[in-house]
Design a protein around this motif. Sequence first.
Motif, PDB file in Angstrom:
ATOM      1  N   ALA A 201       0.816  -1.389   0.180  1.00  0.00           N
ATOM      2  CA  ALA A 201       0.073  -0.429  -0.280  1.00  0.00           C
ATOM      3  C   ALA A 201       0.406   1.257   0.046  1.00  0.00           C
ATOM      4  CB  ALA A 201      -0.535   0.087   0.761  1.00  0.00           C
ATOM      5  N   VAL A 202       1.646   1.178   0.704  1.00  0.00           N
ATOM      6  CA  VAL A 202       2.578   2.449   0.862  1.00  0.00           C
ATOM      7  C   VAL A 202       3.585   2.779  -0.716  1.00  0.00           C
ATOM      8  CG1 VAL A 202       4.886   2.986   1.872  1.00  0.00           C
ATOM      9  CG2 VAL A 202       2.844   2.607   3.497  1.00  0.00           C
ATOM     10  N   GLU A 203       3.966   1.785  -1.356  1.00  0.00           N
ATOM     11  CA  GLU A 203       4.621   1.802  -2.059  1.00  0.00           C
ATOM     12  C   GLU A 203       3.499   2.549  -2.968  1.00  0.00           C
ATOM     13  OE1 GLU A 203       6.763  -1.764  -2.970  1.00  0.00           O
ATOM     14  OE2 GLU A 203       7.755  -1.387  -1.316  1.00  0.00           O
ATOM     15  N   GLU A 204       2.864   1.846  -3.593  1.00  0.00           N
ATOM     16  CA  GLU A 204       1.458   2.389  -4.175  1.00  0.00           C
ATOM     17  C   GLU A 204       1.447   3.635  -4.538  1.00  0.00           C
ATOM     18  OE1 GLU A 204      -2.925   0.765  -5.098  1.00  0.00           O
ATOM     19  OE2 GLU A 204      -1.677  -1.033  -4.826  1.00  0.00           O
ATOM     20  N   ILE A 205       1.258   4.279  -3.020  1.00  0.00           N
ATOM     21  CA  ILE A 205       0.909   5.422  -2.366  1.00  0.00           C
ATOM     22  C   ILE A 205       1.864   6.344  -2.301  1.00  0.00           C
ATOM     23  CG2 ILE A 205      -0.344   6.752  -1.162  1.00  0.00           C
ATOM     24  CD1 ILE A 205      -2.505   5.240  -2.373  1.00  0.00           C
ATOM     25  N   SER A 206       3.147   5.778  -2.370  1.00  0.00           N
ATOM     26  CA  SER A 206       4.588   7.065  -2.491  1.00  0.00           C
ATOM     27  C   SER A 206       5.085   6.383  -3.127  1.00  0.00           C
ATOM     28  CB  SER A 206       4.640   7.028  -0.977  1.00  0.00           C
ATOM     29  OG  SER A 206       5.207   5.816  -1.014  1.00  0.00           O
ATOM     30  N   GLY A 207       5.678   5.176  -3.297  1.00  0.00           N
ATOM     31  CA  GLY A 207       6.097   5.888  -4.787  1.00  0.00           C
ATOM     32  C   GLY A 207       7.954   5.850  -4.297  1.00  0.00           C
ATOM     33  N   LYS A 208       7.849   4.923  -3.028  1.00  0.00           N
ATOM     34  CA  LYS A 208       9.319   4.718  -1.821  1.00  0.00           C
ATOM     35  C   LYS A 208       8.753   3.651  -1.536  1.00  0.00           C
ATOM     36  CE  LYS A 208       9.734   9.181  -0.881  1.00  0.00           C
ATOM     37  NZ  LYS A 208       9.584   9.596   0.574  1.00  0.00           N
ATOM     38  N   GLU A 209       9.960   2.650  -2.402  1.00  0.00           N
ATOM     39  CA  GLU A 209      10.198   1.742  -1.230  1.00  0.00           C
ATOM     40  C   GLU A 209      10.342   0.824  -0.130  1.00  0.00           C
ATOM     41  OE1 GLU A 209      12.591  -2.337  -3.212  1.00  0.00           O
ATOM     42  OE2 GLU A 209      13.211  -0.111  -3.297  1.00  0.00           O
ATOM     43  N   THR A 210       9.155   0.368   0.313  1.00  0.00           N
ATOM     44  CA  THR A 210       9.814  -0.543   1.229  1.00  0.00           C
ATOM     45  C   THR A 210      10.390  -1.782   2.174  1.00  0.00           C
ATOM     46  OG1 THR A 210       7.654  -1.296   1.558  1.00  0.00           O
ATOM     47  CG2 THR A 210       7.349   0.697   2.364  1.00  0.00           C
ATOM     48  N   TRP A 211      10.845  -2.077   3.578  1.00  0.00           N
ATOM     49  CA  TRP A 211      10.942  -3.123   3.858  1.00  0.00           C
ATOM     50  C   TRP A 211      10.598  -3.250   5.145  1.00  0.00           C
ATOM     51  CZ3 TRP A 211      14.165  -5.420   0.047  1.00  0.00           C
ATOM     52  CH2 TRP A 211      14.859  -3.993  -0.665  1.00  0.00           C
ATOM     53  N   ILE A 212      10.958  -4.395   5.558  1.00  0.00           N
ATOM     54  CA  ILE A 212      10.413  -5.584   6.887  1.00  0.00           C
ATOM     55  C   ILE A 212      11.291  -5.598   7.552  1.00  0.00           C
ATOM     56  CG2 ILE A 212       8.424  -7.206   8.023  1.00  0.00           C
ATOM     57  CD1 ILE A 212       7.227  -7.011   5.319  1.00  0.00           C
ATOM     58  N   LYS A 213      10.986  -5.358   9.070  1.00  0.00           N
ATOM     59  CA  LYS A 213      11.711  -5.731   9.854  1.00  0.00           C
ATOM     60  C   LYS A 213      11.324  -6.846  10.958  1.00  0.00           C
ATOM     61  CE  LYS A 213      14.080  -4.890  14.892  1.00  0.00           C
ATOM     62  NZ  LYS A 213      13.704  -3.791  15.473  1.00  0.00           N
ATOM     63  N   TRP A 214      11.908  -7.843  10.739  1.00  0.00           N
ATOM     64  CA  TRP A 214      10.651  -9.020  11.137  1.00  0.00           C
ATOM     65  C   TRP A 214      10.397  -8.307  13.228  1.00  0.00           C
ATOM     66  CZ3 TRP A 214      11.335 -12.636  15.285  1.00  0.00           C
ATOM     67  CH2 TRP A 214      10.093 -13.780  14.953  1.00  0.00           C
ATOM     68  N   VAL A 215       9.061  -8.678  12.997  1.00  0.00           N
ATOM     69  CA  VAL A 215       8.258  -9.181  12.680  1.00  0.00           C
ATOM     70  C   VAL A 215       7.376  -8.199  11.822  1.00  0.00           C
ATOM     71  CG1 VAL A 215       7.055  -9.798  14.851  1.00  0.00           C
ATOM     72  CG2 VAL A 215       6.482 -11.568  12.652  1.00  0.00           C
ATOM     73  N   ASN A 216       7.314  -7.052  12.478  1.00  0.00           N
ATOM     74  CA  ASN A 216       6.087  -6.194  12.338  1.00  0.00           C
ATOM     75  C   ASN A 216       6.468  -5.282  12.443  1.00  0.00           C
ATOM     76  OD1 ASN A 216       6.777  -6.364  14.870  1.00  0.00           O
ATOM     77  ND2 ASN A 216       5.078  -6.171  15.846  1.00  0.00           N
ATOM     78  N   ASP A 217       7.662  -4.318  11.956  1.00  0.00           N
ATOM     79  CA  ASP A 217       8.288  -3.108  12.073  1.00  0.00           C
ATOM     80  C   ASP A 217       8.242  -2.586  10.461  1.00  0.00           C
ATOM     81  OD1 ASP A 217       7.693  -2.661  14.501  1.00  0.00           O
ATOM     82  OD2 ASP A 217       9.774  -2.639  14.713  1.00  0.00           O
ATOM     83  N   ILE A 218       7.898  -1.423   9.734  1.00  0.00           N
ATOM     84  CA  ILE A 218       7.871  -1.085   8.420  1.00  0.00           C
ATOM     85  C   ILE A 218       8.876  -0.175   8.248  1.00  0.00           C
ATOM     86  CG2 ILE A 218       6.678  -0.354   6.045  1.00  0.00           C
ATOM     87  CD1 ILE A 218       5.828  -3.437   7.191  1.00  0.00           C
ATOM     88  N   TYR A 219       9.620  -0.536   7.030  1.00  0.00           N
ATOM     89  CA  TYR A 219      10.847   0.524   7.206  1.00  0.00           C
ATOM     90  C   TYR A 219      10.877   1.442   5.863  1.00  0.00           C
ATOM     91  CZ  TYR A 219      13.033   0.036  11.711  1.00  0.00           C
ATOM     92  OH  TYR A 219      13.523  -0.126  13.036  1.00  0.00           O
ATOM     93  N   GLN A 220      11.393   2.422   5.842  1.00  0.00           N
ATOM     94  CA  GLN A 220      11.023   3.258   4.697  1.00  0.00           C
ATOM     95  C   GLN A 220      12.266   4.302   4.734  1.00  0.00           C
ATOM     96  OE1 GLN A 220       8.096   6.412   3.059  1.00  0.00           O
ATOM     97  NE2 GLN A 220       8.269   4.924   2.251  1.00  0.00           N
ATOM     98  N   GLU A 221      13.342   4.247   3.264  1.00  0.00           N
ATOM     99  CA  GLU A 221      14.064   5.230   3.328  1.00  0.00           C
ATOM    100  C   GLU A 221      14.981   4.559   4.988  1.00  0.00           C
ATOM    101  OE1 GLU A 221      12.582   8.763   2.015  1.00  0.00           O
ATOM    102  OE2 GLU A 221      13.532   8.177   0.277  1.00  0.00           O
ATOM    103  N   GLY A 222      15.607   4.013   5.375  1.00  0.00           N
ATOM    104  CA  GLY A 222      16.572   3.859   6.828  1.00  0.00           C
ATOM    105  C   GLY A 222      15.735   3.892   8.186  1.00  0.00           C
ATOM    106  N   ARG A 223      14.000   4.438   7.956  1.00  0.00           N
ATOM    107  CA  ARG A 223      13.591   4.994   9.316  1.00  0.00           C
ATOM    108  C   ARG A 223      11.879   4.055   9.319  1.00  0.00           C
ATOM    109  NH1 ARG A 223      14.840   9.703  12.182  1.00  0.00           N
ATOM    110  NH2 ARG A 223      16.620  10.368  10.887  1.00  0.00           N
ATOM    111  N   LYS A 224      11.397   3.378  10.681  1.00  0.00           N
ATOM    112  CA  LYS A 224      10.297   3.402  10.836  1.00  0.00           C
ATOM    113  C   LYS A 224       9.399   4.044  10.299  1.00  0.00           C
ATOM    114  CE  LYS A 224       7.042   0.652  14.236  1.00  0.00           C
ATOM    115  NZ  LYS A 224       7.126   0.459  15.394  1.00  0.00           N
ATOM    116  N   ILE A 225       7.977   3.495   9.606  1.00  0.00           N
ATOM    117  CA  ILE A 225       6.973   4.443   9.387  1.00  0.00           C
ATOM    118  C   ILE A 225       5.928   3.269   9.949  1.00  0.00           C
ATOM    119  CG2 ILE A 225       7.968   5.601   7.011  1.00  0.00           C
ATOM    120  CD1 ILE A 225       6.846   3.443   5.307  1.00  0.00           C
ATOM    121  N   SER A 226       5.836   2.424  10.132  1.00  0.00           N
ATOM    122  CA  SER A 226       4.550   1.971  10.420  1.00  0.00           C
ATOM    123  C   SER A 226       4.909   0.474  11.608  1.00  0.00           C
ATOM    124  CB  SER A 226       3.660   0.902   8.845  1.00  0.00           C
ATOM    125  OG  SER A 226       2.837   0.420   9.562  1.00  0.00           O
ATOM    126  N   GLY A 227       4.313   0.311  13.043  1.00  0.00           N
ATOM    127  CA  GLY A 227       4.219  -1.278  13.301  1.00  0.00           C
ATOM    128  C   GLY A 227       3.024  -1.579  13.333  1.00  0.00           C
TER     129      GLY A 227
END
Length: 325
Positions: free
Chosen positions: A165-191
């Motif tokens: 969803a974030v990538e679709e809306i923002s166009g920026k790549e995201t990553w997952i820190k196991w098990v439940n944190d979402i990162y974008q550009e090296g910073r946590k944006i979602s839990g």
Amino acid sequence: MTTKESVLALFEEQRGAYFSGEEIAVRLAVSRAAVWKAVNSLRKEGYEIDAVPNKGYCLAVDTDMLSAQGIEKYLDEEGQKTKLCVLPEAESTNTLLREKANNGFPEGTVVLASTQTKGRGRRGRSFYSPADTGLYLSILLRPDGMTPDQAVKITTMAAIAVCEAVEEISGKETWIKWVNDIYQEGRKISGILTEASISMENGSVEYVILGIGVNVYPPKEGFPEEIKETAGAVFEEKQQDGKNRLAAQIINHFFEEYRKTDRTDYVEKYRAKSLVVGKKITVLSPSGDRTAQALDVDQDCHLIVQYENGQTERLSSGEISVRIS
């Protein structure tokens, strides 16, 4: 729907279009006085509604207010099956939805809020939930025959949904820190916080509350001292209908995975988004911290790690710290 909700739905369907008070009254079969009252009420809630003589009322195109009417227009067929409850403020969307679950509300009930006064994170921590800059939602699920050990799969499905969803809306790549944190550009944006109610009779899951918090924008006063070095936001500046679009796409992408008969392909998506696989990590536990190498994520979404003494372990819960290069 109330008159106010009906007026908002009309405005949301055609943002930027003008409707006279008389036209709205006819469409909704209410009085012009009721329309005027509804418009004023929406303005008090923060909606930017222009009024121009001989043209009527218009919801500003760049409005970014969270609402059920604003979310619904972006929901796909599966998303439309949900029942939305959108609030300007809640103590905790997870706590509120748990009350609804215990009162028999069906799977697909979703509670959303623009701020939380007592937002909760993992291990009893508070979850920073400032007003107007975040998105906080909880989804009620009643999975058939799921065991407590399998509930982690709900969290990992949700992590993929937030990433997509974030990538679709923002166009920026995201990553997952196991098990439940979402990162974008090296910073946590979602839990993500998943809580389950377990049947005392057979040990199966009665229902799951899936809670998701997203930093949509940076707070005006900045992030608190304890998280300012790690926290980030999806957008730096206000977006046109950013919260409603993001909420809808999280719901759409989650139920796309959740409704599948074969739910195995999301594991590959999760692996591909892993921020930790192949990295040296620290496994935090009550018995002490241990350095390990993150080797892989298995089919049950356990994290496979190898400690310095060569011992391997599959982590099904807990917490890890990761040095992000």
